[in-house]
Design a protein around this motif. Sequence first.
Motif, PDB file in Angstrom:
ATOM      1  N   ILE A  70     -37.847  12.858  -3.409  1.00  0.00           N
ATOM      2  CA  ILE A  70     -38.034  11.414  -3.264  1.00  0.00           C
ATOM      3  C   ILE A  70     -39.056  11.112  -2.177  1.00  0.00           C
ATOM      4  N   ILE A  71     -38.924  11.808  -1.034  1.00  0.00           N
ATOM      5  CA  ILE A  71     -39.852  11.595   0.080  1.00  0.00           C
ATOM      6  C   ILE A  71     -41.270  11.971  -0.327  1.00  0.00           C
ATOM      7  N   ASP A  72     -41.409  13.107  -1.015  1.00  0.00           N
ATOM      8  CA  ASP A  72     -42.733  13.543  -1.460  1.00  0.00           C
ATOM      9  C   ASP A  72     -43.344  12.558  -2.452  1.00  0.00           C
ATOM     10  N   LEU A  73     -42.527  12.020  -3.350  1.00  0.00           N
ATOM     11  CA  LEU A  73     -43.029  11.051  -4.330  1.00  0.00           C
ATOM     12  C   LEU A  73     -43.524   9.780  -3.654  1.00  0.00           C
ATOM     13  N   ILE A  74     -42.798   9.332  -2.650  1.00  0.00           N
ATOM     14  CA  ILE A  74     -43.231   8.142  -1.900  1.00  0.00           C
ATOM     15  C   ILE A  74     -44.582   8.400  -1.255  1.00  0.00           C
ATOM     16  N   LYS A  75     -44.718   9.582  -0.624  1.00  0.00           N
ATOM     17  CA  LYS A  75     -45.994   9.922   0.017  1.00  0.00           C
ATOM     18  C   LYS A  75     -47.117  10.013  -1.004  1.00  0.00           C
ATOM     19  N   LEU A  76     -46.875  10.684  -2.118  1.00  0.00           N
ATOM     20  CA  LEU A  76     -47.909  10.879  -3.133  1.00  0.00           C
ATOM     21  C   LEU A  76     -48.387   9.565  -3.729  1.00  0.00           C
ATOM     22  N   ASN A  77     -47.497   8.603  -3.852  1.00  0.00           N
ATOM     23  CA  ASN A  77     -47.852   7.331  -4.490  1.00  0.00           C
ATOM     24  C   ASN A  77     -48.494   6.327  -3.542  1.00  0.00           C
ATOM     25  N   PHE A  78     -48.269   6.503  -2.255  1.00  0.00           N
ATOM     26  CA  PHE A  78     -48.782   5.509  -1.313  1.00  0.00           C
ATOM     27  C   PHE A  78     -49.944   6.010  -0.450  1.00  0.00           C
ATOM     28  N   GLN A  79     -50.098   7.320  -0.316  1.00  0.00           N
ATOM     29  CA  GLN A  79     -51.165   7.824   0.530  1.00  0.00           C
ATOM     30  C   GLN A  79     -52.532   7.651  -0.124  1.00  0.00           C
ATOM     31  N   GLN A  80     -53.532   7.452   0.712  1.00  0.00           N
ATOM     32  CA  GLN A  80     -54.923   7.400   0.285  1.00  0.00           C
ATOM     33  C   GLN A  80     -55.699   8.391   1.139  1.00  0.00           C
ATOM     34  N   ASN A  81     -56.949   8.594   0.807  1.00  0.00           N
ATOM     35  CA  ASN A  81     -57.754   9.566   1.550  1.00  0.00           C
ATOM     36  C   ASN A  81     -57.784   9.261   3.055  1.00  0.00           C
ATOM     37  N   LYS A  82     -57.845   7.961   3.387  1.00  0.00           N
ATOM     38  CA  LYS A  82     -57.937   7.562   4.791  1.00  0.00           C
ATOM     39  C   LYS A  82     -56.589   7.634   5.505  1.00  0.00           C
ATOM     40  N   THR A  83     -55.520   7.645   4.735  1.00  0.00           N
ATOM     41  CA  THR A  83     -54.187   7.599   5.359  1.00  0.00           C
ATOM     42  C   THR A  83     -53.393   8.891   5.154  1.00  0.00           C
ATOM     43  N   LYS A  84     -54.055   9.944   4.695  1.00  0.00           N
ATOM     44  CA  LYS A  84     -53.347  11.202   4.426  1.00  0.00           C
ATOM     45  C   LYS A  84     -52.673  11.755   5.670  1.00  0.00           C
ATOM     46  N   ARG A  85     -53.371  11.721   6.796  1.00  0.00           N
ATOM     47  CA  ARG A  85     -52.813  12.265   8.029  1.00  0.00           C
ATOM     48  C   ARG A  85     -51.562  11.507   8.442  1.00  0.00           C
ATOM     49  N   THR A  86     -51.622  10.166   8.356  1.00  0.00           N
ATOM     50  CA  THR A  86     -50.474   9.335   8.732  1.00  0.00           C
ATOM     51  C   THR A  86     -49.278   9.612   7.833  1.00  0.00           C
ATOM     52  N   TRP A  87     -49.550   9.693   6.530  1.00  0.00           N
ATOM     53  CA  TRP A  87     -48.469   9.942   5.576  1.00  0.00           C
ATOM     54  C   TRP A  87     -47.910  11.355   5.704  1.00  0.00           C
ATOM     55  N   PHE A  88     -48.769  12.313   6.061  1.00  0.00           N
ATOM     56  CA  PHE A  88     -48.287  13.685   6.274  1.00  0.00           C
ATOM     57  C   PHE A  88     -47.292  13.719   7.435  1.00  0.00           C
ATOM     58  N   ILE A  89     -47.638  13.060   8.537  1.00  0.00           N
ATOM     59  CA  ILE A  89     -46.752  13.031   9.707  1.00  0.00           C
ATOM     60  C   ILE A  89     -45.443  12.319   9.372  1.00  0.00           C
ATOM     61  N   ALA A  90     -45.555  11.160   8.697  1.00  0.00           N
ATOM     62  CA  ALA A  90     -44.354  10.409   8.316  1.00  0.00           C
ATOM     63  C   ALA A  90     -43.484  11.220   7.370  1.00  0.00           C
ATOM     64  N   ASP A  91     -44.123  11.936   6.448  1.00  0.00           N
ATOM     65  CA  ASP A  91     -43.419  12.770   5.476  1.00  0.00           C
ATOM     66  C   ASP A  91     -42.622  13.872   6.179  1.00  0.00           C
ATOM     67  N   GLN A  92     -43.245  14.548   7.143  1.00  0.00           N
ATOM     68  CA  GLN A  92     -42.565  15.629   7.847  1.00  0.00           C
ATOM     69  C   GLN A  92     -41.429  15.111   8.723  1.00  0.00           C
ATOM     70  N   ILE A  93     -41.641  13.970   9.370  1.00  0.00           N
ATOM     71  CA  ILE A  93     -40.581  13.369  10.186  1.00  0.00           C
ATOM     72  C   ILE A  93     -39.384  13.020   9.318  1.00  0.00           C
ATOM     73  N   ALA A  94     -39.653  12.456   8.150  1.00  0.00           N
ATOM     74  CA  ALA A  94     -38.571  12.082   7.227  1.00  0.00           C
ATOM     75  C   ALA A  94     -37.788  13.318   6.782  1.00  0.00           C
ATOM     76  N   HIS A  95     -38.477  14.400   6.468  1.00  0.00           N
ATOM     77  CA  HIS A  95     -37.796  15.630   6.052  1.00  0.00           C
ATOM     78  C   HIS A  95     -36.902  16.171   7.168  1.00  0.00           C
ATOM     79  N   ILE A  96     -37.418  16.164   8.409  1.00  0.00           N
ATOM     80  CA  ILE A  96     -36.632  16.670   9.539  1.00  0.00           C
ATOM     81  C   ILE A  96     -35.398  15.808   9.779  1.00  0.00           C
ATOM     82  N   LEU A  97     -35.560  14.489   9.655  1.00  0.00           N
ATOM     83  CA  LEU A  97     -34.420  13.579   9.832  1.00  0.00           C
ATOM     84  C   LEU A  97     -33.351  13.828   8.771  1.00  0.00           C
TER      85      LEU A  97
END
Length: 238
Positions: A70-97
Amino acid sequence: MILFIKLLLAHLLGDFIWQPNSWVADKETKKHKSIYLYFHILLHGILAAILVWEIAFIPYAILIAISHGIIDLIKLNFQQNKTKRTWFIADQIAHILVLIAIVLLYQNKTINFIWFDNQFWILITGFLFITKPTSIFIKTIISIWSPESQDSNQDNSLANAGNYIGILERLFVFCFILTGHFEAIGFLLAAKSIFRFGDLKEAKDRKLTEYVLIGTLISFGVAITVGLIVQALLLQLL
């Protein structure tokens, strides 16, 4: 704690070590239609179950796999080239939580907010103060001496690199003081001076040299002062 370490290891293996770049590219292109997304989800569930190796944990491993998808799908659908870094960090934080929540749920524990005691608030305040607030403080102070040559050399520098370098050096100094490694501060200052010396020598601009020196000394000074204050406050609580 060992349960969280096992789950973290499973996450690192599934997300970084055993996930080929071809899988990542296919997921970014096809999103939920990518077969590799589901291989990836299945891999996380299997790794979690194997590393914990307890029958009772299998439902939780399934929960980890589903939440990861679910977390990966959210990232894949909302990230753009300019926001990949932000979404990567948010994605990893969500997984750890999620992993933390699974550990607490499996061990039938609840989050104890007493963990956030006075020491925590002192540390987090000092930590945050020496990041962006201090950067703005330093920039405001030294702006009256901004040399003309600084603007002409701006294109040869990474965007906001000086700001990030300043924040990182202050965080290092802060940690060195709290851990009692004062000698490391001198090493850090010497190392920065060596790296900076070549650029300043080539620039042949005394104003630029003085400008950089003032900024560096203020940065180190603030970090040392905040570190000592935080250390003194923490000692009073012991």
